[in-house]
Design an enzyme around this catalytic site. Structure first.
Site, PDB file in Angstrom:
ATOM      1  CE  LYS A 149      -0.903  13.482 -14.922  1.00 56.18           C
ATOM      2  NZ  LYS A 149      -1.276  13.932 -16.281  1.00 56.18           N
ATOM      3  NE  ARG A 171      -4.085  -1.991   2.028  1.00 53.80           N
ATOM      4  CZ  ARG A 171      -4.053  -3.093   2.784  1.00 53.80           C
ATOM      5  NH1 ARG A 171      -3.088  -3.239   3.677  1.00 53.80           N
ATOM      6  NH2 ARG A 171      -4.965  -4.028   2.643  1.00 53.80           N
ATOM      7  CG  HIS A 177       5.762  10.337 -24.914  1.00 49.12           C
ATOM      8  ND1 HIS A 177       4.386  10.324 -25.021  1.00 49.12           N
ATOM      9  CD2 HIS A 177       6.050  11.294 -23.994  1.00 49.12           C
ATOM     10  CE1 HIS A 177       3.862  11.223 -24.207  1.00 49.12           C
ATOM     11  NE2 HIS A 177       4.855  11.821 -23.565  1.00 49.12           N
ATOM     12  CD  GLU A 224      -4.614  15.767 -15.824  1.00 47.43           C
ATOM     13  OE1 GLU A 224      -3.385  15.715 -15.932  1.00 47.43           O
ATOM     14  OE2 GLU A 224      -5.394  15.054 -16.483  1.00 47.43           O
ATOM     15  CG  HIS A 237       0.768  14.837 -23.727  1.00 49.54           C
ATOM     16  ND1 HIS A 237       1.423  16.045 -23.820  1.00 49.54           N
ATOM     17  CD2 HIS A 237       1.615  13.993 -23.079  1.00 49.54           C
ATOM     18  CE1 HIS A 237       2.616  15.938 -23.228  1.00 49.54           C
ATOM     19  NE2 HIS A 237       2.757  14.709 -22.787  1.00 49.54           N
ATOM     20  CD  GLU A 243       6.697  16.227 -22.659  1.00 53.95           C
ATOM     21  OE1 GLU A 243       6.197  17.267 -22.164  1.00 53.95           O
ATOM     22  OE2 GLU A 243       6.027  15.225 -22.935  1.00 53.95           O
ATOM     23  CE  LYS A 249       4.962  17.208 -14.580  1.00 55.71           C
ATOM     24  NZ  LYS A 249       5.258  15.966 -15.319  1.00 55.71           N
ATOM     25  CG  HIS A 296      -1.226   9.927 -25.402  1.00 52.67           C
ATOM     26  ND1 HIS A 296      -1.781  10.177 -24.170  1.00 52.67           N
ATOM     27  CD2 HIS A 296       0.111   9.969 -25.208  1.00 52.67           C
ATOM     28  CE1 HIS A 296      -0.825  10.377 -23.278  1.00 52.67           C
ATOM     29  NE2 HIS A 296       0.327  10.251 -23.882  1.00 52.67           N
ATOM     30  CG  ASN A 300      -2.514  16.142 -20.222  1.00 52.38           C
ATOM     31  OD1 ASN A 300      -1.590  15.370 -20.022  1.00 52.38           O
ATOM     32  ND2 ASN A 300      -3.528  16.270 -19.369  1.00 52.38           N
ATOM     33  NE  ARG A 318       0.143  16.716 -12.969  1.00 59.25           N
ATOM     34  CZ  ARG A 318       0.761  15.913 -12.119  1.00 59.25           C
ATOM     35  NH1 ARG A 318       0.410  15.878 -10.851  1.00 59.25           N
ATOM     36  NH2 ARG A 318       1.743  15.138 -12.536  1.00 59.25           N
TER      37      ARG A 318
END
Length: 370
Positions: free
Chosen positions: A144, A122, A268, A238, A250, A186, A228, A254, A247, A243
């Protein structure tokens, strides 16, 4: 050296940027090593980073036993199978919730390690030591973590912040030029979405960053991380929309990655670069962004050696097929998908009035152009 705090309630941590930091690893990560000196120090790396940096790590931690979990490079490592193998390995080592695991590599290694640490007992700690420019300025900061599935990229994951991030710009000397360009996408993104002055600086100094000029690269990394960190501190999970601006590029990117099979056909960062160009052109189509600024963004991408034309990918698909990939996006809200678009260079916004049918028609035009 620069130390940039990521200020989060109860989970704040520092991003340390220092040339040569890997050689002084023990000094930087001492607080995160096991208290028992005979306990193993777990490192996760891919075959490339292990080959390049194993000696440096083990020399710096000469009085400790370093154990390695090695994965193959590429997105294929972010799978259920590898995740199971990694968590079993950590359990066999006797990792406790008080321990820390070290992720040495690019974004794939960081995502996989962070997710494993989030679910192991956990939640245990981990330290990011990113070795690619893309990971240094993006995926290593913000918490993330995720793996991929047949349905799409990063669809299974959690937010799990690292205990620390250690960035050594010197390691970029071994980064292949294509990977360097992919990471630069980026960097460019931070200027496009929220810092017009930084974008202008990159227009003048981007070649120095790509050439790994020490002053240029450290300024680019630090500026990107400060941007960031500020956004993550404001909107960690987000939820407010702030936030989500990260993206930019993206959603389009993606979809392109999915169509090319998440393969080396399109890295990427390359997908993000092309996605930014598409977001800029779509913003101009809507009348939000000037055609002149859309061209500036495309030119900045092209000058960096990154893809700026979707038609050049040679994909056998249409806009509707690319939009179908978008339907698996984590940000889908019922039948709508928010898009990060631009009002100006340095001024992004989240548009919730975009219809996917209109995006498909726009992409059809881009696929046939040039």
């Amino acid at each position: 050296m620069a130390v940039i705090p990521v200020a989060l309630a109860g989970r704040s941590y520092d991003v340390t940027i220092e040339a040569g930091a890997l050689e002084a690893l023990a000094e930087h990560v001492g607080p995160f090593l096991p208290t028992r000196t005979d306990a193993a120090v777990p490192f996760v790396a891919d075959t490339n980073t292990h080959r390049l940096y194993r000696t440096a790590v083990e020399t710096a931690l000469a009085d400790r036993t370093v154990e390695w979990f090695i994965v193959e490079p590429g997105e294929g490592a972010k799978s259920w199978t590898v995740l199971e193998q990694l968590t079993d390995w950590l359990l066999e080592l006797g990792i406790t919730r008080a321990d820390h695991v070290f992720a040495l590599g690019g974004g794939v290694v960081g995502d996989l390690t962070g997710f494993a640490c989030a679910i192991l007992k956990r939640g245990c700690g981990f330290v990011q030591i990113p070795t690619s420019l893309l990971a240094q300025v993006d995926s290593s900061v913000g918490g993330k973590t995720a793996i991929n599935t047949r349905a799409g990229k990063n669809l299974i994951g959690v937010f799990h912040q690292p205990a620390a991030v250690l960035i050594d710009p010197f390691v970029l000397k071994t980064l292949p030029p294509r990977e360097m360009r992919a990471g630069y996408a980026e960097v460019l993104k931070y200027g496009v979405l929220g810092d017009a002055a930084f974008f202008e600086w990159l227009e003048e100094n981007g070649s120095g960053v790509l050439a790994r000029d020490p002053h240029a690269i450290e300024h680019a990394i630090a500026t990107s991380i400060r941007a960031k960190a500020a956004i993550v501190a404001e909107d960690e999970r987000e939820l407010s929309g702030r936030r989500a601006l990260l993206n930019l590029g993206h959603t389009f990117g993606h979809a392109l990655e999915a169509e090319t099979g998440f393969s080396d056909t399109l890295l990427h960062g390359e997908a993000v670069a092309l996605g930014m160009v598409l977001a800029a052109r779509y913003s101009a189509r809507r009348g939000d962004l000037s055609d002149t600024d859309a061209r500036r963004i495309a030119q900045a991408v092209e000058r960096s050696g990154l893809p700026s034309e979707i038609a050049a990918l040679g994909m056998d698909c249409d806009g509707a097929r690319l939009v179908d990939h978008m339907r698996h996006d984590k940000k889908m809200e019922g039948e709508t998908l928010p898009f990060v678009l631009l009002n100006d260079i340095g001024e992004a916004h989240l548009a919730r009035d975009v219809t996917l049918a209109n995006v498909a028609a726009f992409l059809d035009g881009q696929l046939q152009a040039h």
